[in-house]
Design a protein around this motif. Structure first.
Motif, PDB file in Angstrom:
ATOM      1  N   GLU A 155       0.777  -1.333   0.014  1.00 32.92           N
ATOM      2  CA  GLU A 155      -0.145  -0.020   0.031  1.00 32.92           C
ATOM      3  C   GLU A 155       0.849   1.383  -0.142  1.00 32.92           C
ATOM      4  OE1 GLU A 155      -3.086  -0.231  -0.407  1.00 32.92           O
ATOM      5  OE2 GLU A 155      -3.072  -2.294  -0.545  1.00 32.92           O
ATOM      6  N   GLU A 156       1.934   1.349   0.881  1.00 33.71           N
ATOM      7  CA  GLU A 156       2.857   2.339   0.972  1.00 33.71           C
ATOM      8  C   GLU A 156       3.657   2.677  -0.449  1.00 33.71           C
ATOM      9  OE1 GLU A 156       2.949  -0.158   2.888  1.00 33.71           O
ATOM     10  OE2 GLU A 156       2.410   0.638   5.013  1.00 33.71           O
ATOM     11  N   ILE A 157       3.769   1.671  -1.052  1.00 30.64           N
ATOM     12  CA  ILE A 157       4.591   1.732  -2.708  1.00 30.64           C
ATOM     13  C   ILE A 157       3.475   2.328  -3.498  1.00 30.64           C
ATOM     14  CG2 ILE A 157       5.359   0.622  -4.361  1.00 30.64           C
ATOM     15  CD1 ILE A 157       6.789  -1.468  -2.421  1.00 30.64           C
ATOM     16  N   LEU A 158       2.101   1.780  -3.407  1.00 32.73           N
ATOM     17  CA  LEU A 158       1.329   2.340  -4.329  1.00 32.73           C
ATOM     18  C   LEU A 158       1.062   3.732  -4.012  1.00 32.73           C
ATOM     19  CD1 LEU A 158      -1.182  -0.864  -4.543  1.00 32.73           C
ATOM     20  CD2 LEU A 158       0.247   0.220  -6.530  1.00 32.73           C
ATOM     21  N   GLU A 159       1.134   3.984  -2.978  1.00 35.37           N
ATOM     22  CA  GLU A 159       0.479   5.446  -2.693  1.00 35.37           C
ATOM     23  C   GLU A 159       1.880   6.334  -3.144  1.00 35.37           C
ATOM     24  OE1 GLU A 159       0.504   7.994   1.430  1.00 35.37           O
ATOM     25  OE2 GLU A 159      -0.497   6.040   1.668  1.00 35.37           O
ATOM     26  N   VAL A 160       3.089   6.073  -2.903  1.00 31.78           N
ATOM     27  CA  VAL A 160       4.095   6.824  -3.457  1.00 31.78           C
ATOM     28  C   VAL A 160       4.075   6.841  -5.181  1.00 31.78           C
ATOM     29  CG1 VAL A 160       6.636   7.023  -3.733  1.00 31.78           C
ATOM     30  CG2 VAL A 160       5.631   6.481  -1.545  1.00 31.78           C
ATOM     31  N   ILE A 161       3.792   5.775  -5.729  1.00 30.76           N
ATOM     32  CA  ILE A 161       3.815   5.573  -7.267  1.00 30.76           C
ATOM     33  C   ILE A 161       2.695   6.411  -7.779  1.00 30.76           C
ATOM     34  CG2 ILE A 161       3.238   4.033  -9.064  1.00 30.76           C
ATOM     35  CD1 ILE A 161       4.866   1.626  -7.509  1.00 30.76           C
ATOM     36  N   PHE A 162       1.629   6.512  -7.201  1.00 32.78           N
ATOM     37  CA  PHE A 162       0.412   7.004  -7.717  1.00 32.78           C
ATOM     38  C   PHE A 162       0.270   8.689  -6.990  1.00 32.78           C
ATOM     39  CE2 PHE A 162      -0.777   2.653  -8.842  1.00 32.78           C
ATOM     40  CZ  PHE A 162      -0.824   2.699 -10.119  1.00 32.78           C
ATOM     41  N   ASP A 163       1.314   8.983  -6.476  1.00 36.98           N
ATOM     42  CA  ASP A 163       0.997  10.278  -5.611  1.00 36.98           C
ATOM     43  C   ASP A 163       0.849  11.559  -6.505  1.00 36.98           C
ATOM     44  OD1 ASP A 163       3.376  11.104  -6.441  1.00 36.98           O
ATOM     45  OD2 ASP A 163       4.086  11.478  -4.662  1.00 36.98           O
ATOM     46  N   GLU A 164       0.886  11.362  -7.903  1.00 37.50           N
ATOM     47  CA  GLU A 164       0.551  12.665  -8.974  1.00 37.50           C
ATOM     48  C   GLU A 164      -0.676  12.283  -9.543  1.00 37.50           C
ATOM     49  OE1 GLU A 164       3.861  12.638 -11.693  1.00 37.50           O
ATOM     50  OE2 GLU A 164       5.399  12.554 -10.137  1.00 37.50           O
ATOM     51  N   GLU A 165      -1.437  11.116  -9.125  1.00 41.83           N
ATOM     52  CA  GLU A 165      -2.648  11.071  -9.833  1.00 41.83           C
ATOM     53  C   GLU A 165      -3.685  12.095  -9.245  1.00 41.83           C
ATOM     54  OE1 GLU A 165      -1.411   8.859 -12.562  1.00 41.83           O
ATOM     55  OE2 GLU A 165      -3.248   8.821 -12.382  1.00 41.83           O
TER      56      GLU A 165
END
Length: 193
Positions: free
Chosen positions: A183-193
């Motif tokens: 979840e933490e990785i997905l949050e960082v990856i998609f933080d520009e969405e």
């Protein structure tokens, strides 16, 4: 953001083969045995989306995966694998560099390091490259299930020191086995969405 759809698009050798639809791209880089393919499979909830192998150095091309029809995950060849010829290593290096330096769609580079070991010179060079080209460094410490919490804490401190990371930069521990850290990785990856 949840990943509801993921599909393999192409394995490319040269830029002419890259997708040309101008979607954002997030690249995954690391040593040959750092677990790039396993991480991609875990965060997409697809066991065989990216090919994994017990033999390091399996990924030799630039692999593009379309995620939720809005962006690409890009699995780059691993570096630092000793059991290939110098000419093959050099060729992989050119493939990686060609993609990283010239790709306008590239928005983020995720550097995977095995949390059980001190980062190598190649890892330090890659981290420095990410910073030099003004990408926000995203460092993922893989295989976190293979060490105790105490050892993980110590090793993450060593990773931070070896790479020369700044205090505000995060290291995200991750286990492909139990998906801890997903979840933490997905949050960082998609933080520009």
């Amino acid at each position: 953001m949840d990943i509801n759809k993921s599909e393999f698009i192409i394995s490319a050798v040269k830029p002419a083969q890259y997708p040309n639809d101008n979607k954002r791209e997030i690249a995954f880089v690391g040593r040959s045995n750092a677990g790039k393919s396993s991480l991609i499979n875990a965060i997409t909830n697809r066991r065989k989306l990216a090919k994994t192998s017990s033999t390091p150095g399996k990924t030799r091309l630039v692999n593009f995966f379309l995620i939720n029809d809005i962006l690409y995950f890009v699995d780059l060849p691993g570096y630092g694998y000793a059991k290939v010829s110098k000419s093959e290593k050099k060729n992989w290096g050119k493939v990686i560099e060609t993609y990283l330096v010239n790709r306008e769609q590239l928005k983020k580079v995720v550097l995977l390091v095995d949390c059980r070991h001190k980062p190598t010179n190649d890892d330090v060079i890659m981290y420095d490259w990410i910073k030099y080209y003004n990408y926000e460094p995203v460092v993922v410490a893989t295989k976190s299930d293979k060490v105790s919490n105490n050892q993980l804490f110590k090793n993450m401190k060593l990773i931070r020191q070896t790479l020369g990371m700044e205090k505000h930069e995060k290291i995200l521990p991750f286990s492909a086995l139990n998906k801890k850290g997903k979840e933490e990785i997905l949050e960082v990856i998609f933080d520009e969405e």
